[in-house]
Design an enzyme around this catalytic site. Structure first.
Site, short mmCIF file in Angstrom:
data_model
loop_
_atom_site.label_atom_id
_atom_site.label_comp_id
_atom_site.label_asym_id
_atom_site.label_seq_id
_atom_site.Cartn_x
_atom_site.Cartn_y
_atom_site.Cartn_z
CG ASP A 185 -2.12 0.94 1.02
OD1 ASP A 185 -2.11 1.71 0.04
OD2 ASP A 185 -3.05 0.93 1.85
C1 BGC Z 1 -5.02 3.24 0.06
C2 BGC Z 1 -5.10 2.16 -1.00
C3 BGC Z 1 -5.00 2.80 -2.37
C4 BGC Z 1 -3.74 3.60 -2.45
C5 BGC Z 1 -3.54 4.29 -3.79
C6 BGC Z 1 -3.81 4.13 -0.14
O1 BGC Z 1 -3.84 5.21 0.74
O2 BGC Z 1 -4.97 2.65 1.35
O3 BGC Z 1 -6.30 1.47 -0.86
O4 BGC Z 1 -5.06 1.81 -3.34
O5 BGC Z 1 -3.76 4.60 -1.45
O6 BGC Z 1 -4.46 5.31 -3.97
#
Ligand code: BGC
Length: 744
Positions: free
Chosen positions: A284
């Site tokens: 993530d």
């Molecule tokens: C989120 C993810 C997401 C990523 C990209 C993160 O802050 O937890 O779910 O895919 O950002 O936007």
């Protein structure tokens, strides 16, 4: 690698062929972009091809593939991608594009699909597959190879800011729908990225001094093994084993000590060894901590090496080189990660087809909009319908009050699942259009309670549309509607108060909720109708109007319990459970999440899990349970009869009560089967549910496996976790069902 696709066993070579075939017209072998390198031979296995490819890359090129190359796409602008890897042009390794997310594609505008919670409320596997297919199609036409979704984390507390992105509080429902979503998406030739692995169940609670307790980046979820295996992991296991998800996103939080992206237990032992996962793991955004521990744990790729949430270390070439020079890692660890990434991409035909072109003029926007509406209607839950106040009949109405600023705006969750809709028609507009010229529709924003009550008073019926506010980054401070909600239309609405005032002014008051998940409904006894429409995406308006006027039966049932009071939640017991103390959260409620807690503690909810009404009536009859001939399992069947006078949707549910033990508390009932059945008036259908061994199993920590305890199992056919239509018992594992165990 052998895979299961559409109920048949497929080899990896066949998967590649499928991926190529599905990649669209013109995407045949030879028209790919692999070139004539040794690893372009599609008769070889993806693993073999990846080895050949990695051997040909220089050490620096390999290091370069560990991380993404673009920080701008995370903003979601048109023409960008949430994640980009520019590949290795020297050897024709193509650029690799990734996008959010679970409720639609996040680059410029896109079809804003109803929230995952809305899909979950449909209890409809076919719809989940269709939904995944639509997101996959749009992702592909916007030039993406992978989608960061679905979010299959369990809704442990409805305060979670990302409640709308989840499939609710039950692991079986989440697993079944998640698997179908992934199948639909991947059939489009786009790789699913199931997230956030694992036990990522809160954003954190904002304290008055603006620090966040239990923040997602730091919180350590302390979860015992049985609870993990029964509640928080099964949906990931199903995504990998049955959905064949090509990739997994490890989460921000710690799990029993290490951060998820650094946890060998999670990534090596559980995911790869126990489940046989052959794809790749990515981090993530900001979840990678240290190059050395990440690579050792099995984290292969970091799409966003531009931010670390914890003064950690990214997979940037500089950091990786430094770790290599200091002897904290060796080249073998890097190679293994790149091999897994490449093998995962090769298995999906990524090298063997042309690049997907970013040109969304090819999206069937009208078709997708219609499908989004269908999903929103199927997910709408009719919670109350006293004196059949619904459906509204335009012919019998002279006037209709529509109250609440939320009726006149796009309601959506915040963060990486916030989608800019292609088009949007507000509930106010759609209701006005559906009511027709003969009905005087009077709108009031509700900013002035007196004025709103006056508008409601004079009308034949009043529809109050009220939303909550939820998003990524921080949890809702409480379950009331206004908690955390920003001021709207220049005025701070008092939504619960507004509902009360309108209900006092008009006896035919209907509340339409647009919420992330469960909320408190303190006014529920004073209104006649309640429809939960969730965050219904761009189709919210037409879907709500069609449900209110009975053009379609509200097909949804609750995927999460609506409590009467916040204090009734399992996580409300003490702050160690939520939001945590010093960033440690103890999941000491164990498996008693959601309705399992309410049932076991005999707490009455406002509206139970699985509940929802229809405009027609249904009877569930002739429940039968037959043990499967081989192995442990049972076939449950029953008749579903539409005894009313309209076409409608029933959702028969099968729950199993497992025998407990002194050291093994069991919830009274656990969902193990469901179907969504639409029937004409008078029609009848025999439905059956196959319950496999896992449906009767608990996790035995000593033996480190699922076991069926000898004993008497109770099987319930129900229309909600609290509304039981039939019950039977089944003795398993050499156990017996005595007279006292008559299925209660
Ligand atoms: C989120 C993810 C997401 C990523 C990209 C993160 O802050 O937890 O779910 O895919 O950002 O936007």
């Amino acid at each position: 690698m052998r895979g299961r696709l559409a109920g048949r066993r497929w080899s990896s070579a066949a998967l590649v062929v499928v991926a190529i075939a599905l990649a669209g017209p013109g995407a045949a072998q030879g028209k790919g972009r692999c070139g004539t390198h040794p690893w372009c031979d599609t008769s070889l296995s993806p693993a073999r091809r990846a080895t050949l490819l990695v051997d040909a890359l220089t050490p620096n090129e390999r290091i370069g593939l560990l991380a993404g190359d673009d920080a701008t796409g995370v903003g979601g602008a048109a023409g960008t991608h949430t994640g980009v890897s520019t590949g290795v042009p020297r050897l024709d390794v193509p650029s690799f594009f990734q996008t959010d997310g679970p409720v639609g594609v996040r680059s410029g505008s896109a079809t804003a699909f109803p929230s995952s919670m809305s899909l979950a409320a449909s209890f409809d596997r076919r719809l989940a597959r269709r939904y995944g297919g639509l997101v996959g199609n749009e992702a592909k036409l916007k030039g993406n190879d992978l989608v960061f979704g679905p979010t299959v984390n369990l809704l442990r507390t409805p305060l979670w800011g990302r409640a709308f992105e989840t499939y609710g509080e039950d692991p079986f429902l989440t697993a079944r729908l998640g698997v179908e979503w992934i199948r639909g998406l991947q059939a489009q030739g786009v790789i699913a990225n199931v997230k956030h692995f694992a036990a990522n169940n809160q954003e954190g609670k904002e304290l008055p001094i603006r620090v966040v307790e239990g923040a997602r980046y730091m919180v350590d979820a302390r979860v015992d093994e049985r609870t993990l295996r029964e509640m928080y992991l099964p949906q990931f296991e199903a995504a990998v084993k049955e959905g064949r998800a090509g990739s997994v996103m490890c989460s921000y939080n710690r799990l029993n000590g290490p951060h998820a992206c650094e946890s060998r237990t999670l990534l090596e032992r559980i995911l790869r060894r126990d489940w046989g996962f052959k794809g790749f793991v990515l981090a993530d955004y900001g979840a990678s901590k240290r190059v050395s521990t990440g690579l050792r744990a099995g984290l292969d790729y970091e799409p966003y090496p531009f931010f670390d949430s914890d003064n950690g270390e990214n997979y940037t070439p500089t950091a990786v080189q430094a770790a290599l020079a200091a002897g904290r890692i060796d080249q073998g660890l890097i190679d293994a990660a790149v091999r897994r990434l490449m093998s995962g991409l090769l298995a999906f035909g990524f090298f063997d087809r042309p690049a997907y072109v970013d040109d969304d003029s090819r999206v069937d926007k009208a078709g997708h909009a219609k499908a989004a509406r269908t999903i929103a209607e199927a997910g709408a839950v009719l919670l109350k319908n006293k004196k059949s106040v619904l459906p509204l009949d335009a012919k019998r109405l002279d006037s209709l009050a529509v109250i609440g600023a939320d009726a006149d705006r796009f309601v959506n969750g915040g963060g990486s699942s916030r989608i800019e809709p292609y088009t949007f028609t507000s509930p106010l507009k759609a209701i006005t259009a559906r009511a027709g010229g003969g009905v005087d529709v009077r709108f009031d924003s509700g900013a002035d309670l007196e004025r709103a009550a006056k508008v409601a008073e004079g009308a034949d019926a009043a529809v109050v549309v009220v939303a909550d506010a939820a998003g990524e980054g921080v949890d809702k401070p409480c379950l009331k509607l206004d908690c955390g909600a920003p001021p709207i239309a220049g005025a701070s609405l008092k939504r619960d108060e507004l509902v009360k005032r309108v209900a006092a002014a008009n006896p035919r008051t209907i509340v339409v909720l647009e919420t992330a998940g469960p909320v408190l409904t303190p006014w529920r006894n004073s209104v006649r109708g309640i429809v939960e429409a969730w965050y219904a995406g761009q189709a919210a308006g037409p879907a709500i109007a069609r449900v209110l006027f009975g053009d379609v039966d509200p097909g949804g049932r609750l995927p999460a319990t609506f409590p009467r009071r916040e204090a009734d939640l399992p996580t409300a017991v003490n702050e160690k459970r939520y939001p945590g103390v010093n960033n440690v959260v103890r999941y000491s409620e164990g498996v008693l999440v959601g309705y399992r807690w309410f049932d076991r503690r005999k707490i009455s909810p406002a509206f139970p899990f699985g509940a929802g009404l229809s405009y027609t009536r249904f009877a569930f009859r002739d429940l039968r349970v037959r043990r499967t001939r081989e192995g442990v399992g049972a076939k449950v069947s029953a008749d579903v009869v539409n005894t009313g006078s309209r076409t409608g949707t029933a959702v028969p549910q099968v729950y199993v009560g497992l025998p407990g033990a002194a050291d093994r508390i069991q919830p009274p009932r656990q969902l193990k089967g469901f179907q969504s059945v639409t029937l004409k008036p008078g029609a009848e259908r025999r439905v059956s549910f196959q319950l496999d061994e896992r449906a009767f199993s608990y996790w035995n920590t000593d033996r480190n496996r699922y076991l069926v305890a000898p004993g008497c199992y109770r099987i319930y056919l129900a229309s909600s976790s609290r509304d039981i239509a039939g019950r039977k018992t089944l003795a398993l594992g050499g156990g017996r069902c005595g007279a006292s165990s008559s299925g209660r």
